[in-house]
Design a protein around this motif. Sequence first.
Motif, PDB file in Angstrom:
ATOM      1  N   LEU A  95       0.815  -1.213   0.000  1.00  0.00           N
ATOM      2  CA  LEU A  95       0.000   0.000   0.000  1.00  0.00           C
ATOM      3  C   LEU A  95       0.850   1.264   0.000  1.00  0.00           C
ATOM      4  O   LEU A  95       0.600   2.190  -0.771  1.00  0.00           O
ATOM      5  CB  LEU A  95      -0.956   0.011   1.200  1.00  0.00           C
ATOM      6  CG  LEU A  95      -1.820   1.268   1.353  1.00  0.00           C
ATOM      7  CD1 LEU A  95      -2.684   1.498   0.111  1.00  0.00           C
ATOM      8  CD2 LEU A  95      -2.687   1.175   2.606  1.00  0.00           C
ATOM      9  N   GLN A  96       1.869   1.324   0.843  1.00  0.00           N
ATOM     10  CA  GLN A  96       2.675   2.546   0.903  1.00  0.00           C
ATOM     11  C   GLN A  96       3.367   2.804  -0.435  1.00  0.00           C
ATOM     12  O   GLN A  96       3.431   3.947  -0.904  1.00  0.00           O
ATOM     13  CB  GLN A  96       3.700   2.480   2.033  1.00  0.00           C
ATOM     14  CG  GLN A  96       4.432   3.800   2.220  1.00  0.00           C
ATOM     15  CD  GLN A  96       5.373   3.796   3.397  1.00  0.00           C
ATOM     16  OE1 GLN A  96       5.636   2.768   4.008  1.00  0.00           O
ATOM     17  NE2 GLN A  96       5.905   4.960   3.731  1.00  0.00           N
ATOM     18  N   GLN A  97       3.883   1.765  -1.054  1.00  0.00           N
ATOM     19  CA  GLN A  97       4.519   1.929  -2.362  1.00  0.00           C
ATOM     20  C   GLN A  97       3.508   2.440  -3.388  1.00  0.00           C
ATOM     21  O   GLN A  97       3.808   3.357  -4.170  1.00  0.00           O
ATOM     22  CB  GLN A  97       5.086   0.588  -2.822  1.00  0.00           C
ATOM     23  CG  GLN A  97       5.713   0.631  -4.210  1.00  0.00           C
ATOM     24  CD  GLN A  97       6.185  -0.746  -4.673  1.00  0.00           C
ATOM     25  OE1 GLN A  97       6.243  -1.689  -3.891  1.00  0.00           O
ATOM     26  NE2 GLN A  97       6.499  -0.840  -5.950  1.00  0.00           N
ATOM     27  N   LEU A  98       2.312   1.888  -3.369  1.00  0.00           N
ATOM     28  CA  LEU A  98       1.252   2.309  -4.285  1.00  0.00           C
ATOM     29  C   LEU A  98       0.920   3.786  -4.092  1.00  0.00           C
ATOM     30  O   LEU A  98       0.808   4.553  -5.058  1.00  0.00           O
ATOM     31  CB  LEU A  98       0.014   1.442  -4.042  1.00  0.00           C
ATOM     32  CG  LEU A  98      -1.238   1.765  -4.836  1.00  0.00           C
ATOM     33  CD1 LEU A  98      -1.047   1.412  -6.299  1.00  0.00           C
ATOM     34  CD2 LEU A  98      -2.425   1.010  -4.258  1.00  0.00           C
ATOM     35  N   LEU A  99       0.781   4.204  -2.841  1.00  0.00           N
ATOM     36  CA  LEU A  99       0.454   5.602  -2.552  1.00  0.00           C
ATOM     37  C   LEU A  99       1.590   6.525  -2.978  1.00  0.00           C
ATOM     38  O   LEU A  99       1.352   7.606  -3.523  1.00  0.00           O
ATOM     39  CB  LEU A  99       0.148   5.772  -1.066  1.00  0.00           C
ATOM     40  CG  LEU A  99      -1.064   4.997  -0.528  1.00  0.00           C
ATOM     41  CD1 LEU A  99      -1.172   5.162   0.981  1.00  0.00           C
ATOM     42  CD2 LEU A  99      -2.351   5.429  -1.216  1.00  0.00           C
ATOM     43  N   THR A 100       2.813   6.099  -2.744  1.00  0.00           N
ATOM     44  CA  THR A 100       3.977   6.905  -3.133  1.00  0.00           C
ATOM     45  C   THR A 100       4.029   7.068  -4.649  1.00  0.00           C
ATOM     46  O   THR A 100       4.278   8.168  -5.165  1.00  0.00           O
ATOM     47  CB  THR A 100       5.272   6.259  -2.624  1.00  0.00           C
ATOM     48  OG1 THR A 100       5.217   6.176  -1.194  1.00  0.00           O
ATOM     49  CG2 THR A 100       6.499   7.055  -3.037  1.00  0.00           C
ATOM     50  N   GLU A 101       3.780   5.993  -5.378  1.00  0.00           N
ATOM     51  CA  GLU A 101       3.801   6.046  -6.838  1.00  0.00           C
ATOM     52  C   GLU A 101       2.761   7.021  -7.390  1.00  0.00           C
ATOM     53  O   GLU A 101       2.956   7.615  -8.455  1.00  0.00           O
ATOM     54  CB  GLU A 101       3.566   4.653  -7.418  1.00  0.00           C
ATOM     55  CG  GLU A 101       4.750   3.706  -7.220  1.00  0.00           C
ATOM     56  CD  GLU A 101       4.433   2.271  -7.602  1.00  0.00           C
ATOM     57  OE1 GLU A 101       3.251   1.965  -7.895  1.00  0.00           O
ATOM     58  OE2 GLU A 101       5.367   1.449  -7.599  1.00  0.00           O
TER      59      GLU A 101
END
Length: 199
Positions: A95-101
């Motif tokens: 999730l954090q990677q997705l939000l960062t992207e």
Amino acid sequence: MTRALIVIDVQESFRARPLWEAVSDPKIADKVNRLVRLSRERGDLVVWVLHHEPGSGDVFDPALGQVRLMAELERADGEPLIHKTSHNAFTTTNLQQLLTEHGIRELTVCGIRTEQCVETTTRVAGDLGYRVTFVTDATATDPLAHPDAPADRSVADLLADPRTLPAAEVIRRTEYALAGRFATIATIDRLEAAAAPQA
């Protein structure tokens, strides 16, 4: 797009449990749909989260077919769907990677259960630096048994126990715990009013 709506565990697993008869809001999917529509209108990212426990043999075991969005919900093409195995939506997912992207810095959270997965996700998100809005009336939960109560008792016995914490009190305490520390507490009406064009 700097905002995302995180819809947490609004899944058929909960309706398959006997405790669903005591849930704070059996129409939770309708409330979530309102938030989803608002988020899409604002151009926000909508992220769907499901809880699963492979091999558990209970309603959260994907092999039994209950780990799916409630039937009233409609996920649009391209909206991410992630599966978690922890209480919060970050620890066991990307999730954090997705939000960062996507350049997301602000989160709106809703779902099931108020004080468990939704609150825990909110706390972790706050610690990670996100600005979080916790939409209380788009969450749902159950009455909480006293820690000394037997785990295998009926729903009727749970509700009859004077030590049981009613769902409304669980929600109220969650608001107190999160407000000003981890999140801004909001209602759907307030968010819709804020998004409406000014006359």
